[in-house]
Motif scaffolding. Sequence first.
Motif, PDB file in Angstrom:
ATOM      1  N   PRO A   1       0.828  -1.211   0.000  1.00  9.03           N
ATOM      2  CA  PRO A   1       0.000   0.000   0.000  1.00  9.03           C
ATOM      3  C   PRO A   1       0.857   1.254   0.000  1.00  9.03           C
ATOM      4  O   PRO A   1       1.798   1.378   0.797  1.00  9.03           O
ATOM      5  N   GLY A   2       0.556   2.168  -0.901  1.00 16.93           N
ATOM      6  CA  GLY A   2       1.264   3.437  -0.951  1.00 16.93           C
ATOM      7  C   GLY A   2       2.645   3.371  -1.568  1.00 16.93           C
ATOM      8  O   GLY A   2       3.375   4.362  -1.567  1.00 16.93           O
ATOM      9  N   LYS A   3       3.012   2.224  -2.086  1.00 16.12           N
ATOM     10  CA  LYS A   3       4.347   2.075  -2.675  1.00 16.12           C
ATOM     11  C   LYS A   3       4.257   1.660  -4.128  1.00 16.12           C
ATOM     12  O   LYS A   3       3.231   1.140  -4.579  1.00 16.12           O
ATOM     13  N   GLU A   4       5.354   1.881  -4.842  1.00 17.79           N
ATOM     14  CA  GLU A   4       5.419   1.462  -6.227  1.00 17.79           C
ATOM     15  C   GLU A   4       5.574  -0.061  -6.296  1.00 17.79           C
ATOM     16  O   GLU A   4       6.134  -0.699  -5.397  1.00 17.79           O
ATOM     17  N   ARG A   5       5.103  -0.636  -7.387  1.00 18.27           N
ATOM     18  CA  ARG A   5       5.321  -2.066  -7.598  1.00 18.27           C
ATOM     19  C   ARG A   5       6.807  -2.308  -7.829  1.00 18.27           C
ATOM     20  O   ARG A   5       7.492  -1.495  -8.451  1.00 18.27           O
ATOM     21  N   GLU A   6       7.289  -3.437  -7.322  1.00 15.11           N
ATOM     22  CA  GLU A   6       8.699  -3.759  -7.472  1.00 15.11           C
ATOM     23  C   GLU A   6       8.868  -5.214  -7.887  1.00 15.11           C
ATOM     24  O   GLU A   6       8.056  -6.081  -7.561  1.00 15.11           O
ATOM     25  N   GLY A   7       9.943  -5.459  -8.588  1.00 11.92           N
ATOM     26  CA  GLY A   7      10.274  -6.822  -8.972  1.00 11.92           C
ATOM     27  C   GLY A   7      10.883  -7.564  -7.807  1.00 11.92           C
ATOM     28  O   GLY A   7      11.753  -7.037  -7.122  1.00 11.92           O
ATOM     29  N   VAL A   8      10.433  -8.770  -7.574  1.00  8.80           N
ATOM     30  CA  VAL A   8      10.899  -9.580  -6.449  1.00  8.80           C
ATOM     31  C   VAL A   8      11.811 -10.700  -6.924  1.00  8.80           C
ATOM     32  O   VAL A   8      12.901 -10.898  -6.382  1.00  8.80           O
ATOM     33  N   SER A   9      11.367 -11.419  -7.930  1.00  2.39           N
ATOM     34  CA  SER A   9      12.124 -12.575  -8.396  1.00  2.39           C
ATOM     35  C   SER A   9      11.713 -12.887  -9.822  1.00  2.39           C
ATOM     36  O   SER A   9      10.653 -12.457 -10.292  1.00  2.39           O
ATOM     37  N   CYS A  10      12.569 -13.639 -10.496  1.00  2.00           N
ATOM     38  CA  CYS A  10      12.298 -13.979 -11.889  1.00  2.00           C
ATOM     39  C   CYS A  10      13.013 -15.273 -12.217  1.00  2.00           C
ATOM     40  O   CYS A  10      14.097 -15.546 -11.676  1.00  2.00           O
ATOM     41  N   ILE A  11      12.413 -16.050 -13.113  1.00  2.97           N
ATOM     42  CA  ILE A  11      13.065 -17.267 -13.585  1.00  2.97           C
ATOM     43  C   ILE A  11      13.016 -17.253 -15.108  1.00  2.97           C
ATOM     44  O   ILE A  11      11.981 -16.918 -15.711  1.00  2.97           O
TER      45      ILE A  11
END
Length: 132
Positions: free
Chosen positions: A41-51
């Motif tokens: 909430p209130g934050k930008e979306r961010e990348g966490v992990s990727c395969i």
Amino acid sequence: EVQLVESGGGLVQAGGSLRLSCAASGFTFDDYAIGWFRQAPGKEREGVSCISSSADSTYYADSVKGRFAISSDNAKNTVYLQMNSLKPEDTAVYSCAAILSPLGCDLLYGSTWAGPPASDYWGQGTQVTVSS
């Protein structure tokens, strides 16, 4: 019809674990990298992990390295995100997305890339809440 469906979210105490699943259908699963993104909430979306599409390369945000593990099961067209040692700051809606760009997971390295456009393949998201 292309679908990505996340599951496995929930409420957990700090230090606990959850395993998220991202089940894909309607497209050739192993053609694309799959990324996990989160938005608090209130934050930008961010990348966490990727395969990567071949599952031989993975990416983790610094904030989750050593605690989260991504894997894929091509037979089930499913990507998993095992989340251990959860912290209250991990609380967010977690979404998976197919990365159609041939750059795949490389788009996340050294950047604040928040994921592919909404018109690409996204799941609906699953809520993860970590209580202190």
